[in-house]
Design an enzyme around this catalytic site. Structure first.
Site, PDB file in Angstrom:
ATOM      1  N   SER A 175      19.940 -41.733 -13.593  1.00 62.13           N
ATOM      2  CA  SER A 175      21.071 -42.010 -14.460  1.00 62.13           C
ATOM      3  C   SER A 175      21.850 -43.221 -13.936  1.00 62.13           C
ATOM      4  O   SER A 175      21.295 -44.296 -13.754  1.00 62.13           O
ATOM      5  CB  SER A 175      21.953 -40.758 -14.561  1.00 62.13           C
ATOM      6  N   ASP A 214      15.441 -42.016 -15.757  1.00 60.57           N
ATOM      7  CA  ASP A 214      16.384 -42.074 -16.870  1.00 60.57           C
ATOM      8  C   ASP A 214      17.594 -42.939 -16.513  1.00 60.57           C
ATOM      9  O   ASP A 214      18.749 -42.492 -16.613  1.00 60.57           O
ATOM     10  CB  ASP A 214      16.827 -40.665 -17.275  1.00 60.57           C
ATOM     11  N   HIS A 242      18.062 -35.373 -20.172  1.00 60.52           N
ATOM     12  CA  HIS A 242      18.530 -36.253 -19.107  1.00 60.52           C
ATOM     13  C   HIS A 242      18.760 -35.542 -17.781  1.00 60.52           C
ATOM     14  O   HIS A 242      18.655 -36.160 -16.721  1.00 60.52           O
ATOM     15  CB  HIS A 242      19.844 -36.902 -19.575  1.00 60.52           C
TER      16      HIS A 242
END
Length: 310
Positions: free
Chosen positions: A133, A161, A237
């Site tokens: 992330s 991600d 996610h």
């Protein structure tokens, strides 16, 4: 041995997971004797020299939420270092996080070996940096020498991600994406892993966790060869986190992003593809990654995308 399945199974190394705490201390001429941020370390216990992976967690998450993922990677013969809280809660700017990550790499040079189990030696000549992330953005930034240059040569880069902002045109500073194909000039191989559900809202209260235009697809478009790209079709996610994450922040991971049915399959996939990629480019053992390339259906999840830039 089924090469394509091997990396998705637990490796042969016994693993010790432990913390290295920080404390207030004056800076010596060479380095801090303790890290500036507390670390979660997953290390093989068998005697040997192992490549090092620095893993940067996502925004508002704890490094302990990734303990099962770190264990999987370490069991295949890697020392994995996960610092805690590279960010500040307020504000979108990732400048301090990038500086913090660079500071950690400097600390590793002088102090990592003495922090590991007896007879375990880190091979910092085979250093990779991975991030999830917002941590993925920081990993890319450090590899690109945004804000500050890495004190160590980075041999491989992994974005799980990765997210560069809230939406197209609203990147968090310093921006990484340029929206020009193959524009990220990285002198290292890159792995990008994406989640198929990350760009979808879970509900009306929260925006997508990995909005289209600032996430995995755009990161891969801007990479140069060699690069690998995999997207997990029906997973979200945060699905690579531990099966159970406790506390206020842990409970939030179940409600702020759209999730798949369970976490284990996604986590095993992420750990396995990381191992295959690292073995290919750090250990010159390309057979595992090539086996998955030839037989992507062996992955424990369905892939909507898999692509290679050679």
């Amino acid at each position: 041995m089924d090469l394509a399945k091997y990396v998705f199974e637990k490796g042969s190394k016994h693993v010790k997971i432990f913390t290295v705490e920080t404390k207030t201390c004056k800076k010596t001429e060479k380095s801090y004797t303790t890290p500036a941020k507390p670390l979660l370390v997953a290390s093989p216990v068998e005697e040997g020299e192992y490549p090092v992976v620095v893993f940067l967690h996502g925004y508002l998450l704890y490094n302990s939420f990734y303990s099962q993922l770190l264990h999987h990677v370490a069991s295949h013969g890697f020392v994995v270092i996960a610092p805690q809280q590279l960010y500040v809660v307020s504000g979108p700017d990732t400048t301090e996080e990038i500086k913090s990550a660079a500071s950690l790499l400097d600390w590793l040079v002088h102090n990592l070996a003495s922090s590991l189990p007896p007879n375990v030696q880190p091979n910092l000549a085979k250093l990779s940096i991975a991030g999830h992330s917002r941590g993925g953005k920081v990993a890319f930034a450090l590899a690109l020498s945004k804000v500050v240059s890495s004190p160590l040569k980075i041999s491989a880069l992994i974005g799980i991600d990765p997210v560069d902002g809230m939406d197209m045109g609203n990147q968090t500073p310093p921006p990484i994406l340029t929206y020009t194909p193959n524009s990220l000039k990285l002198d290292m191989p890159v792995l990008v892993v994406g989640s198929g559900l990350g760009e979808l809202k879970r509900n009306a209260l929260f925006p997508p966790a990995a909005p289209k235009g600032v996430s995995h697809e755009q990161f891969f478009k801007e990479c140069c060869a060699p690069a690998c790209y995999f997207v997990a079709k029906d997973y979200g996610h945060l699905d690579m986190l531990d099966d159970e994450t406790k506390g206020f922040r842990g409970n939030l991971t179940y409600c702020i992003a759209k999730n798949g049915k369970e976490r284990k399959s996604m986590r095993v996939f992420v750990g396995g593809i990381m191992v295959a990629f690292l073995k290919a480019y750090l250990e010159n053992e390309r057979e595992f990654l090539m086996a998955i390339k030839d037989e992507p259906g062996v992955a424990p999840i369905e892939l909507s995308t898999f692509s290679f830039l050679d």
